[in-house]
Design a protein around this motif. Structure first.
Motif, PDB file in Angstrom:
ATOM      1  N   LEU A 197       0.836  -1.199   0.000  1.00  0.00           N
ATOM      2  CA  LEU A 197       0.000   0.000   0.000  1.00  0.00           C
ATOM      3  C   LEU A 197       0.872   1.251   0.000  1.00  0.00           C
ATOM      4  N   LEU A 198       1.904   1.267   0.823  1.00  0.00           N
ATOM      5  CA  LEU A 198       2.796   2.434   0.874  1.00  0.00           C
ATOM      6  C   LEU A 198       3.471   2.663  -0.477  1.00  0.00           C
ATOM      7  N   GLN A 199       3.830   1.583  -1.176  1.00  0.00           N
ATOM      8  CA  GLN A 199       4.403   1.719  -2.518  1.00  0.00           C
ATOM      9  C   GLN A 199       3.381   2.326  -3.480  1.00  0.00           C
ATOM     10  N   ALA A 200       2.124   1.934  -3.357  1.00  0.00           N
ATOM     11  CA  ALA A 200       1.069   2.501  -4.222  1.00  0.00           C
ATOM     12  C   ALA A 200       0.844   3.978  -3.888  1.00  0.00           C
ATOM     13  N   LEU A 201       0.836   4.315  -2.607  1.00  0.00           N
ATOM     14  CA  LEU A 201       0.635   5.707  -2.193  1.00  0.00           C
ATOM     15  C   LEU A 201       1.768   6.607  -2.671  1.00  0.00           C
ATOM     16  N   SER A 202       2.974   6.064  -2.776  1.00  0.00           N
ATOM     17  CA  SER A 202       4.124   6.850  -3.231  1.00  0.00           C
ATOM     18  C   SER A 202       4.196   6.933  -4.754  1.00  0.00           C
ATOM     19  N   GLY A 203       3.351   6.158  -5.454  1.00  0.00           N
ATOM     20  CA  GLY A 203       3.363   6.152  -6.910  1.00  0.00           C
ATOM     21  C   GLY A 203       4.304   5.138  -7.521  1.00  0.00           C
ATOM     22  N   GLN A 204       5.037   4.391  -6.694  1.00  0.00           N
ATOM     23  CA  GLN A 204       5.956   3.377  -7.214  1.00  0.00           C
ATOM     24  C   GLN A 204       5.195   2.173  -7.776  1.00  0.00           C
ATOM     25  N   LYS A 205       4.266   1.655  -7.001  1.00  0.00           N
ATOM     26  CA  LYS A 205       3.495   0.468  -7.389  1.00  0.00           C
ATOM     27  C   LYS A 205       2.280   0.925  -8.182  1.00  0.00           C
ATOM     28  N   THR A 206       2.163   0.428  -9.412  1.00  0.00           N
ATOM     29  CA  THR A 206       1.032   0.801 -10.266  1.00  0.00           C
ATOM     30  C   THR A 206       0.353  -0.430 -10.872  1.00  0.00           C
ATOM     31  N   ALA A 207       0.572  -1.586 -10.240  1.00  0.00           N
ATOM     32  CA  ALA A 207      -0.090  -2.819 -10.684  1.00  0.00           C
ATOM     33  C   ALA A 207      -0.155  -3.797  -9.527  1.00  0.00           C
ATOM     34  N   THR A 208      -1.036  -4.746  -9.672  1.00  0.00           N
ATOM     35  CA  THR A 208      -1.136  -5.856  -8.741  1.00  0.00           C
ATOM     36  C   THR A 208      -1.458  -7.104  -9.558  1.00  0.00           C
TER      37      THR A 208
ATOM     38  N   ARG B  52       7.680  -4.541 -13.626  1.00  0.00           N
ATOM     39  CA  ARG B  52       8.131  -3.185 -13.279  1.00  0.00           C
ATOM     40  C   ARG B  52       7.082  -2.445 -12.454  1.00  0.00           C
ATOM     41  N   ALA B  53       5.811  -2.547 -12.845  1.00  0.00           N
ATOM     42  CA  ALA B  53       4.728  -1.860 -12.134  1.00  0.00           C
ATOM     43  C   ALA B  53       4.495  -2.458 -10.742  1.00  0.00           C
ATOM     44  N   GLU B  54       4.948  -3.690 -10.533  1.00  0.00           N
ATOM     45  CA  GLU B  54       4.871  -4.346  -9.226  1.00  0.00           C
ATOM     46  C   GLU B  54       6.133  -4.069  -8.396  1.00  0.00           C
ATOM     47  N   VAL B  55       6.978  -3.152  -8.865  1.00  0.00           N
ATOM     48  CA  VAL B  55       8.200  -2.716  -8.173  1.00  0.00           C
ATOM     49  C   VAL B  55       9.165  -3.887  -7.988  1.00  0.00           C
ATOM     50  N   CYS B  56       9.304  -4.687  -9.034  1.00  0.00           N
ATOM     51  CA  CYS B  56      10.243  -5.803  -9.044  1.00  0.00           C
ATOM     52  C   CYS B  56      11.384  -5.470  -9.999  1.00  0.00           C
ATOM     53  N   THR B  57      12.514  -6.150  -9.838  1.00  0.00           N
ATOM     54  CA  THR B  57      13.690  -5.885 -10.671  1.00  0.00           C
ATOM     55  C   THR B  57      13.736  -6.748 -11.923  1.00  0.00           C
ATOM     56  N   SER B  58      12.903  -7.793 -11.962  1.00  0.00           N
ATOM     57  CA  SER B  58      12.883  -8.703 -13.110  1.00  0.00           C
ATOM     58  C   SER B  58      11.654  -9.611 -12.986  1.00  0.00           C
ATOM     59  N   ALA B  59      11.410 -10.386 -14.037  1.00  0.00           N
ATOM     60  CA  ALA B  59      10.320 -11.360 -13.975  1.00  0.00           C
ATOM     61  C   ALA B  59      10.617 -12.409 -12.903  1.00  0.00           C
ATOM     62  N   GLU B  60      11.876 -12.797 -12.779  1.00  0.00           N
ATOM     63  CA  GLU B  60      12.229 -13.785 -11.752  1.00  0.00           C
ATOM     64  C   GLU B  60      12.040 -13.207 -10.349  1.00  0.00           C
ATOM     65  N   ASP B  61      12.350 -11.930 -10.153  1.00  0.00           N
ATOM     66  CA  ASP B  61      12.100 -11.265  -8.870  1.00  0.00           C
ATOM     67  C   ASP B  61      10.602 -11.284  -8.563  1.00  0.00           C
ATOM     68  N   PHE B  62       9.769 -11.002  -9.563  1.00  0.00           N
ATOM     69  CA  PHE B  62       8.313 -11.072  -9.410  1.00  0.00           C
ATOM     70  C   PHE B  62       7.905 -12.486  -8.970  1.00  0.00           C
TER      71      PHE B  62
END
Length: 129
Positions: free
Chosen positions: A20-31, A88-98
């Protein structure tokens, strides 16, 4: 007037509002969620079944309204083929990180490359507090 759909971002435990904090900061734009669970409400504060254009109330894990988001895109993919725009929108560094992070979040599941998931992109509309 019917109420807006509701959403909560579930972290690693019941006190983890980091997503939630990532979404509020604008970093997270997907789920993302498992496709089979997409239309299943998780709780009174998480309806599921979001569609592009929906205006959604977002609650923290203490059930307090924190912001409004607008769903911009919803699509199906597989756990083995995570698009770059989703990880990227989930604030991950790669698909494997996701995949690694979601293996923890969805630890009760037997995830394979063929597991169907839903990607849901959104834009922050209004912060409530």
């Amino acid at each position: 007037m019917p109420r807006l759909k509701r959403l909560q971002f579930w972290g690693r435990d019941v006190d983890d509002d980091d997503l939630l904090l990532q979404a509020l900061s604008g970093q997270k734009t997907a789920t993302a969620d498992l496709a089979r669970d997409w239309h299943v409400p998780i709780s009174e504060y998480d309806d599921g079944g979001y569609m592009a254009g929906d205006l959604v109330e977002v609650y923290d894990l203490r059930n307090q309204l924190r912001c409004h988001i607008r769903i911009t895109e919803v699509y199906e993919t597989t756990f083995g083929d995570i698009p770059e725009k989703l990880w990227r929108a989930e604030v991950c560094t790669s698909a494997e990180d996701f995949r690694s992070g979601h293996r923890v979040s969805w630890s009760a599941e037997s995830l394979t490359d063929d597991t169907r998931i839903i990607g849901c992109h959104f834009e922050l509309v209004k912060i409530e507090r």
